[in-house]
Scaffold this motif. Structure first.
Motif, PDB file in Angstrom:
ATOM      1  N   GLY A 135      15.281  57.207 -12.032  1.00 50.33           N
ATOM      2  CA  GLY A 135      15.422  55.845 -11.546  1.00 50.33           C
ATOM      3  C   GLY A 135      14.930  55.681 -10.123  1.00 50.33           C
ATOM      4  N   VAL A 136      15.215  56.675  -9.281  1.00 51.36           N
ATOM      5  CA  VAL A 136      14.756  56.641  -7.887  1.00 51.36           C
ATOM      6  C   VAL A 136      13.229  56.729  -7.842  1.00 51.36           C
ATOM      7  CG1 VAL A 136      14.781  57.860  -5.684  1.00 51.36           C
ATOM      8  CG2 VAL A 136      16.910  57.580  -6.975  1.00 51.36           C
ATOM      9  N   ALA A 137      12.648  57.621  -8.665  1.00 53.35           N
ATOM     10  CA  ALA A 137      11.186  57.768  -8.706  1.00 53.35           C
ATOM     11  C   ALA A 137      10.527  56.477  -9.180  1.00 53.35           C
ATOM     12  CB  ALA A 137      10.801  58.924  -9.627  1.00 53.35           C
ATOM     13  N   TYR A 138      11.146  55.816 -10.152  1.00 54.41           N
ATOM     14  CA  TYR A 138      10.627  54.538 -10.673  1.00 54.41           C
ATOM     15  C   TYR A 138      10.626  53.482  -9.577  1.00 54.41           C
ATOM     16  CZ  TYR A 138      10.173  50.618 -13.969  1.00 54.41           C
ATOM     17  OH  TYR A 138       9.745  49.504 -14.648  1.00 54.41           O
ATOM     18  N   LEU A 139      11.706  53.441  -8.801  1.00 56.31           N
ATOM     19  CA  LEU A 139      11.789  52.474  -7.704  1.00 56.31           C
ATOM     20  C   LEU A 139      10.737  52.759  -6.641  1.00 56.31           C
ATOM     21  CD1 LEU A 139      13.188  50.098  -6.343  1.00 56.31           C
ATOM     22  CD2 LEU A 139      14.872  51.699  -5.417  1.00 56.31           C
ATOM     23  N   ILE A 140      10.561  54.038  -6.294  1.00 60.96           N
ATOM     24  CA  ILE A 140       9.545  54.420  -5.306  1.00 60.96           C
ATOM     25  C   ILE A 140       8.146  54.074  -5.822  1.00 60.96           C
ATOM     26  CG2 ILE A 140       8.463  56.400  -4.152  1.00 60.96           C
ATOM     27  CD1 ILE A 140      11.271  57.651  -3.988  1.00 60.96           C
ATOM     28  N   PHE A 141       7.932  54.240  -7.117  1.00 63.00           N
ATOM     29  CA  PHE A 141       6.657  53.909  -7.768  1.00 63.00           C
ATOM     30  C   PHE A 141       6.312  52.442  -7.535  1.00 63.00           C
ATOM     31  CE2 PHE A 141       4.506  52.656 -11.834  1.00 63.00           C
ATOM     32  CZ  PHE A 141       3.364  53.432 -11.692  1.00 63.00           C
ATOM     33  N   PHE A 142       7.294  51.568  -7.728  1.00 61.55           N
ATOM     34  CA  PHE A 142       7.065  50.138  -7.534  1.00 61.55           C
ATOM     35  C   PHE A 142       7.028  49.756  -6.055  1.00 61.55           C
ATOM     36  CE2 PHE A 142       7.785  49.669 -12.016  1.00 61.55           C
ATOM     37  CZ  PHE A 142       7.074  48.530 -12.339  1.00 61.55           C
ATOM     38  N   LEU A 143       7.821  50.419  -5.243  1.00 63.07           N
ATOM     39  CA  LEU A 143       7.803  50.148  -3.801  1.00 63.07           C
ATOM     40  C   LEU A 143       6.441  50.495  -3.207  1.00 63.07           C
ATOM     41  CD1 LEU A 143       9.295  49.324  -1.226  1.00 63.07           C
ATOM     42  CD2 LEU A 143      10.120  51.685  -1.042  1.00 63.07           C
ATOM     43  N   THR A 144       5.864  51.607  -3.657  1.00 61.32           N
ATOM     44  CA  THR A 144       4.526  52.001  -3.198  1.00 61.32           C
ATOM     45  C   THR A 144       3.486  50.958  -3.596  1.00 61.32           C
ATOM     46  OG1 THR A 144       5.132  54.341  -3.394  1.00 61.32           O
ATOM     47  CG2 THR A 144       2.780  53.822  -3.307  1.00 61.32           C
ATOM     48  N   ALA A 145       3.584  50.482  -4.836  1.00 59.38           N
ATOM     49  CA  ALA A 145       2.637  49.465  -5.300  1.00 59.38           C
ATOM     50  C   ALA A 145       2.800  48.169  -4.523  1.00 59.38           C
ATOM     51  CB  ALA A 145       2.829  49.218  -6.793  1.00 59.38           C
ATOM     52  N   ALA A 146       4.047  47.760  -4.290  1.00 56.91           N
ATOM     53  CA  ALA A 146       4.277  46.526  -3.525  1.00 56.91           C
ATOM     54  C   ALA A 146       3.698  46.647  -2.123  1.00 56.91           C
ATOM     55  CB  ALA A 146       5.778  46.223  -3.456  1.00 56.91           C
ATOM     56  N   THR A 147       3.846  47.812  -1.509  1.00 58.54           N
ATOM     57  CA  THR A 147       3.287  48.033  -0.170  1.00 58.54           C
ATOM     58  C   THR A 147       1.764  47.939  -0.192  1.00 58.54           C
ATOM     59  OG1 THR A 147       5.157  49.467   0.380  1.00 58.54           O
ATOM     60  CG2 THR A 147       3.189  49.639   1.766  1.00 58.54           C
ATOM     61  N   GLY A 148       1.153  48.574  -1.192  1.00 54.53           N
ATOM     62  CA  GLY A 148      -0.306  48.517  -1.312  1.00 54.53           C
ATOM     63  C   GLY A 148      -0.808  47.104  -1.504  1.00 54.53           C
ATOM     64  N   TRP A 149      -0.129  46.336  -2.353  1.00 54.09           N
ATOM     65  CA  TRP A 149      -0.537  44.943  -2.567  1.00 54.09           C
ATOM     66  C   TRP A 149      -0.296  44.094  -1.330  1.00 54.09           C
ATOM     67  CZ3 TRP A 149      -3.444  42.652  -6.131  1.00 54.09           C
ATOM     68  CH2 TRP A 149      -3.716  43.360  -7.301  1.00 54.09           C
ATOM     69  N   GLY A 150       0.741  44.431  -0.552  1.00 54.88           N
ATOM     70  CA  GLY A 150       0.967  43.722   0.705  1.00 54.88           C
ATOM     71  C   GLY A 150      -0.195  43.922   1.664  1.00 54.88           C
ATOM     72  N   VAL A 151      -0.692  45.159   1.719  1.00 52.75           N
ATOM     73  CA  VAL A 151      -1.857  45.449   2.567  1.00 52.75           C
ATOM     74  C   VAL A 151      -3.062  44.639   2.097  1.00 52.75           C
ATOM     75  CG1 VAL A 151      -3.512  47.249   3.237  1.00 52.75           C
ATOM     76  CG2 VAL A 151      -1.057  47.748   3.232  1.00 52.75           C
ATOM     77  N   LEU A 152      -3.288  44.608   0.780  1.00 57.68           N
ATOM     78  CA  LEU A 152      -4.422  43.841   0.250  1.00 57.68           C
ATOM     79  C   LEU A 152      -4.291  42.356   0.571  1.00 57.68           C
ATOM     80  CD1 LEU A 152      -5.019  45.364  -3.313  1.00 57.68           C
ATOM     81  CD2 LEU A 152      -6.262  45.827  -1.198  1.00 57.68           C
ATOM     82  N   ALA A 153      -3.082  41.810   0.426  1.00 63.95           N
ATOM     83  CA  ALA A 153      -2.870  40.380   0.672  1.00 63.95           C
ATOM     84  C   ALA A 153      -3.124  40.023   2.127  1.00 63.95           C
ATOM     85  CB  ALA A 153      -1.446  39.988   0.265  1.00 63.95           C
ATOM     86  N   VAL A 154      -2.557  40.799   3.042  1.00 64.96           N
ATOM     87  CA  VAL A 154      -2.730  40.525   4.480  1.00 64.96           C
ATOM     88  C   VAL A 154      -4.195  40.685   4.872  1.00 64.96           C
ATOM     89  CG1 VAL A 154      -2.154  41.327   6.797  1.00 64.96           C
ATOM     90  CG2 VAL A 154      -0.354  41.100   5.073  1.00 64.96           C
ATOM     91  N   SER A 155      -4.818  41.767   4.393  1.00 61.31           N
ATOM     92  CA  SER A 155      -6.215  42.029   4.733  1.00 61.31           C
ATOM     93  C   SER A 155      -7.134  40.933   4.205  1.00 61.31           C
ATOM     94  CB  SER A 155      -6.639  43.383   4.167  1.00 61.31           C
ATOM     95  OG  SER A 155      -8.024  43.580   4.322  1.00 61.31           O
ATOM     96  N   TYR A 156      -6.943  40.543   2.942  1.00 61.07           N
ATOM     97  CA  TYR A 156      -7.812  39.523   2.362  1.00 61.07           C
ATOM     98  C   TYR A 156      -7.671  38.193   3.098  1.00 61.07           C
ATOM     99  CZ  TYR A 156     -10.440  36.874  -1.066  1.00 61.07           C
ATOM    100  OH  TYR A 156     -11.386  36.081  -1.670  1.00 61.07           O
ATOM    101  N   SER A 157      -6.429  37.818   3.408  1.00 59.73           N
ATOM    102  CA  SER A 157      -6.193  36.557   4.125  1.00 59.73           C
ATOM    103  C   SER A 157      -6.839  36.576   5.501  1.00 59.73           C
ATOM    104  CB  SER A 157      -4.691  36.298   4.249  1.00 59.73           C
ATOM    105  OG  SER A 157      -4.137  36.001   2.995  1.00 59.73           O
TER     106      SER A 157
END
Length: 198
Positions: A135-157
């Motif tokens: 369960g912890v690994a699953y949460l980290i998996f999604f947290l990593t993805a959310a962080t990556g998408w945050g970088v893409l969103a800020v950079s693209y904007s």
């Protein structure tokens, strides 16, 4: 004599080319989406659901699986389009809103999972013993993805000089996506008789 238009100061065009790091993150997020979609495809190609405790829900899970596969593949396309160096296929504001929407959807999901884990830790719902390594690994998996998408969103904007309204529009897309997957589709599937009514 020069025309008045040539005397006007030109606004500097935004730097629309992503850095190598942002490009790498875009490709990683696309691979994350495709890999996660592959899990649904593999699950669907087996009889796991039909032979499990969820056998009554097998038809509904089939519909949901393919819906989620489509959303994940759309996410992969959005990630790649946000870092492409070719002429854009979509208007920058639309693509920017889509990138922000993916980020917000993942962020809301992560925050919800964290709240659920916190509730288990303090004994509000379930117990701390239910939190395991998977369960912890699953949460980290999604947290990593959310962080990556945050970088893409800020950079693209930033690269396309998009205003805050694009981010707000994208963020508003998160509850729409989650509502579709978690609320609207189950109600529709139950109405069609593919899922037992709760």
């Amino acid at each position: 004599m020069s025309s008045p238009a040539t005397n006007l100061p030109r606004r500097p065009s935004p730097n629309v080319q992503p850095s190598p790091l942002v490009t790498a993150i875009g490709w990683l997020m696309a691979l994350w989406c495709v890999g996660f979609a592959a899990v649904n495809i593999v699950l669907e190609s087996t009889d796991y659901l039909a032979e499990s405790e969820y056998a009554d829900y097998a038809s509904a899970f089939t519909v949901m699986n393919w819906l989620v596969v489509g959303l994940k593949l759309l996410g992969a396309a959005v990630a790649l389009l946000s870092v492409t160096k070719r002429p854009p296929l979509l208007p920058p504001r639309l693509l920017g809103a889509l990138v922000w929407s993916v980020f917000a959807t993942l962020a809301v999901y992560v925050l919800g999972s964290m709240a659920q884990a916190l509730g288990m830790l303090v004994g509000l719902r379930g117990s701390a013993s239910q939190i395991d390594l998977a369960g912890v690994a699953y949460l980290i998996f999604f947290l990593t993805a959310a962080t990556g998408w945050g970088v893409l969103a800020v950079s693209y904007s930033a690269r396309h000089a998009l205003g805050w309204e694009t981010a707000v529009l994208g963020v508003l897309g998160a509850p729409i996506v989650l509502g579709l997957v978690l609320v609207a589709m189950p109600i529709l599937l139950a109405a069609l008789g593919l899922m037992p009514a709760s």
